[in-house]
Design a protein around this motif. Structure first.
Motif, PDB file in Angstrom:
ATOM      1  N   ALA A  19      21.403  42.344  37.258  1.00 19.05           N
ATOM      2  CA  ALA A  19      21.907  43.720  37.266  1.00 19.05           C
ATOM      3  C   ALA A  19      23.424  43.690  37.138  1.00 19.05           C
ATOM      4  O   ALA A  19      24.069  42.727  37.569  1.00 19.05           O
ATOM      5  N   PRO A  20      24.008  44.735  36.553  1.00 21.02           N
ATOM      6  CA  PRO A  20      25.476  44.789  36.487  1.00 21.02           C
ATOM      7  C   PRO A  20      26.062  45.047  37.862  1.00 21.02           C
ATOM      8  O   PRO A  20      25.353  45.369  38.813  1.00 21.02           O
ATOM      9  N   SER A  21      27.360  44.898  37.952  1.00 21.31           N
ATOM     10  CA  SER A  21      28.093  45.170  39.179  1.00 21.31           C
ATOM     11  C   SER A  21      29.372  45.906  38.795  1.00 21.31           C
ATOM     12  O   SER A  21      29.578  46.214  37.619  1.00 21.31           O
ATOM     13  N   GLN A  22      30.218  46.176  39.765  1.00 28.95           N
ATOM     14  CA  GLN A  22      31.484  46.856  39.496  1.00 28.95           C
ATOM     15  C   GLN A  22      32.638  46.027  40.030  1.00 28.95           C
ATOM     16  O   GLN A  22      32.593  45.546  41.170  1.00 28.95           O
ATOM     17  N   LEU A  23      33.662  45.870  39.213  1.00 32.23           N
ATOM     18  CA  LEU A  23      34.876  45.187  39.620  1.00 32.23           C
ATOM     19  C   LEU A  23      35.548  45.991  40.729  1.00 32.23           C
ATOM     20  O   LEU A  23      35.630  47.220  40.649  1.00 32.23           O
ATOM     21  N   ILE A  53      34.599  40.519  42.814  1.00 31.66           N
ATOM     22  CA  ILE A  53      33.375  40.368  42.023  1.00 31.66           C
ATOM     23  C   ILE A  53      32.185  40.334  42.968  1.00 31.66           C
ATOM     24  O   ILE A  53      31.872  39.296  43.563  1.00 31.66           O
ATOM     25  N   PRO A  54      31.502  41.485  43.121  1.00 35.06           N
ATOM     26  CA  PRO A  54      30.319  41.520  43.978  1.00 35.06           C
ATOM     27  C   PRO A  54      29.122  40.835  43.309  1.00 35.06           C
ATOM     28  O   PRO A  54      29.167  40.487  42.126  1.00 35.06           O
ATOM     29  N   ALA A  55      28.056  40.687  44.045  1.00 35.97           N
ATOM     30  CA  ALA A  55      26.839  40.066  43.536  1.00 35.97           C
ATOM     31  C   ALA A  55      26.239  40.870  42.383  1.00 35.97           C
ATOM     32  O   ALA A  55      26.418  42.091  42.291  1.00 35.97           O
ATOM     33  N   PHE A  56      25.510  40.161  41.522  1.00 35.16           N
ATOM     34  CA  PHE A  56      24.817  40.758  40.382  1.00 35.16           C
ATOM     35  C   PHE A  56      23.316  40.814  40.671  1.00 35.16           C
ATOM     36  O   PHE A  56      22.502  40.397  39.854  1.00 35.16           O
ATOM     37  N   PRO A  79      28.189  35.089  43.738  1.00 40.51           N
ATOM     38  CA  PRO A  79      29.158  34.673  42.721  1.00 40.51           C
ATOM     39  C   PRO A  79      29.995  33.482  43.208  1.00 40.51           C
ATOM     40  O   PRO A  79      30.460  33.467  44.337  1.00 40.51           O
ATOM     41  N   MET A  80      30.137  32.503  42.331  1.00 41.61           N
ATOM     42  CA  MET A  80      30.905  31.293  42.644  1.00 41.61           C
ATOM     43  C   MET A  80      32.001  31.153  41.592  1.00 41.61           C
ATOM     44  O   MET A  80      31.914  30.316  40.700  1.00 41.61           O
ATOM     45  N   VAL A  81      33.002  31.990  41.688  1.00 41.59           N
ATOM     46  CA  VAL A  81      34.104  32.005  40.728  1.00 41.59           C
ATOM     47  C   VAL A  81      35.320  31.395  41.406  1.00 41.59           C
ATOM     48  O   VAL A  81      35.682  31.798  42.512  1.00 41.59           O
ATOM     49  N   ASN A  82      35.957  30.419  40.733  1.00 43.13           N
ATOM     50  CA  ASN A  82      37.129  29.801  41.350  1.00 43.13           C
ATOM     51  C   ASN A  82      38.316  29.705  40.403  1.00 43.13           C
ATOM     52  O   ASN A  82      39.241  28.935  40.652  1.00 43.13           O
ATOM     53  N   SER A  83      38.289  30.481  39.329  1.00 47.96           N
ATOM     54  CA  SER A  83      39.447  30.505  38.425  1.00 47.96           C
ATOM     55  C   SER A  83      39.618  31.908  37.855  1.00 47.96           C
ATOM     56  O   SER A  83      38.648  32.669  37.751  1.00 47.96           O
ATOM     57  N   PRO A  84      40.843  32.258  37.486  1.00 47.92           N
ATOM     58  CA  PRO A  84      41.145  33.611  37.018  1.00 47.92           C
ATOM     59  C   PRO A  84      40.420  34.001  35.733  1.00 47.92           C
ATOM     60  O   PRO A  84      39.916  33.168  34.989  1.00 47.92           O
ATOM     61  N   TRP A  85      40.404  35.315  35.502  1.00 41.41           N
ATOM     62  CA  TRP A  85      39.928  35.866  34.238  1.00 41.41           C
ATOM     63  C   TRP A  85      40.820  35.331  33.123  1.00 41.41           C
ATOM     64  O   TRP A  85      41.998  35.070  33.333  1.00 41.41           O
ATOM     65  N   THR A  86      40.244  35.196  31.921  1.00 42.00           N
ATOM     66  CA  THR A  86      41.022  34.748  30.773  1.00 42.00           C
ATOM     67  C   THR A  86      40.484  35.403  29.508  1.00 42.00           C
ATOM     68  O   THR A  86      39.273  35.631  29.432  1.00 42.00           O
ATOM     69  N   PRO A  87      41.203  35.730  28.510  1.00 41.70           N
ATOM     70  CA  PRO A  87      42.658  35.826  28.568  1.00 41.70           C
ATOM     71  C   PRO A  87      43.056  37.155  29.183  1.00 41.70           C
ATOM     72  O   PRO A  87      42.266  38.097  29.204  1.00 41.70           O
ATOM     73  N   GLY A  88      44.246  37.221  29.655  1.00 40.84           N
ATOM     74  CA  GLY A  88      44.802  38.486  30.112  1.00 40.84           C
ATOM     75  C   GLY A  88      45.781  38.979  29.062  1.00 40.84           C
ATOM     76  O   GLY A  88      45.876  38.412  27.980  1.00 40.84           O
ATOM     77  N   ASP A  89      46.494  40.023  29.387  1.00 40.85           N
ATOM     78  CA  ASP A  89      47.520  40.558  28.490  1.00 40.85           C
ATOM     79  C   ASP A  89      48.876  40.166  29.062  1.00 40.85           C
ATOM     80  O   ASP A  89      49.398  40.848  29.947  1.00 40.85           O
TER      81      ASP A  89
END
Length: 117
Positions: A19-23, A53-56, A79-89
């Motif tokens: 399922a989607p989630s919301q930032l 980043i909540p659960a999906f 969620p197991m995220v340990n690095s930033p979003w890429t690319p940014g502006d």
């Protein structure tokens, strides 16, 4: 072409989520064009699991230990995220870091690709 801002509440999806989630971005005071308000625009550092980043819902990744333990059945998403979003502006800074854009992605350690929809 103008950049489309990504703000708190943007719909995000994981390739292994069911399922989607919301930032989620905490509001901070801002002053733009003489208006004092709350800016909830995201930057590439808004990637913290459960905070940004909540659960999906459920996870289907075969490398997730809970999915493996359930013999391939979907298991609760963590969620197991340990690095930033890429690319940014890099041309637009939000709270001192590159702004998050609709083309930004981040990776879950269980192999999921998280994107902004």
């Amino acid at each position: 072409m103008p950049r489309l801002a990504v703000c708190s509440g943007a719909l995000i999806r994981c390739s292994f989520g069911t399922a989607p989630s919301q930032l989620l971005v905490a509001p901070i005071p801002s002053q733009a064009a003489g208006f004092l308000g709350q800016s909830m625009e995201a930057n590439i550092l808004d990637y913290q699991p459960n905070l940004n980043i909540p659960a999906f819902a459920l996870c289907t990744s075969p490398v997730n230990p809970e999915v493996a333990a359930a013999m391939g059945a979907p298991a609760p998403c963590t969620p197991m995220v340990n690095s930033p979003w890429t690319p940014g502006d890099p041309g637009t800074l939000v709270r001192g870091a590159p702004a998050l854009t609709q083309s930004s992605v981040c990776l879950c350690m269980y192999g999921g690709l998280i994107n902004i929809t």
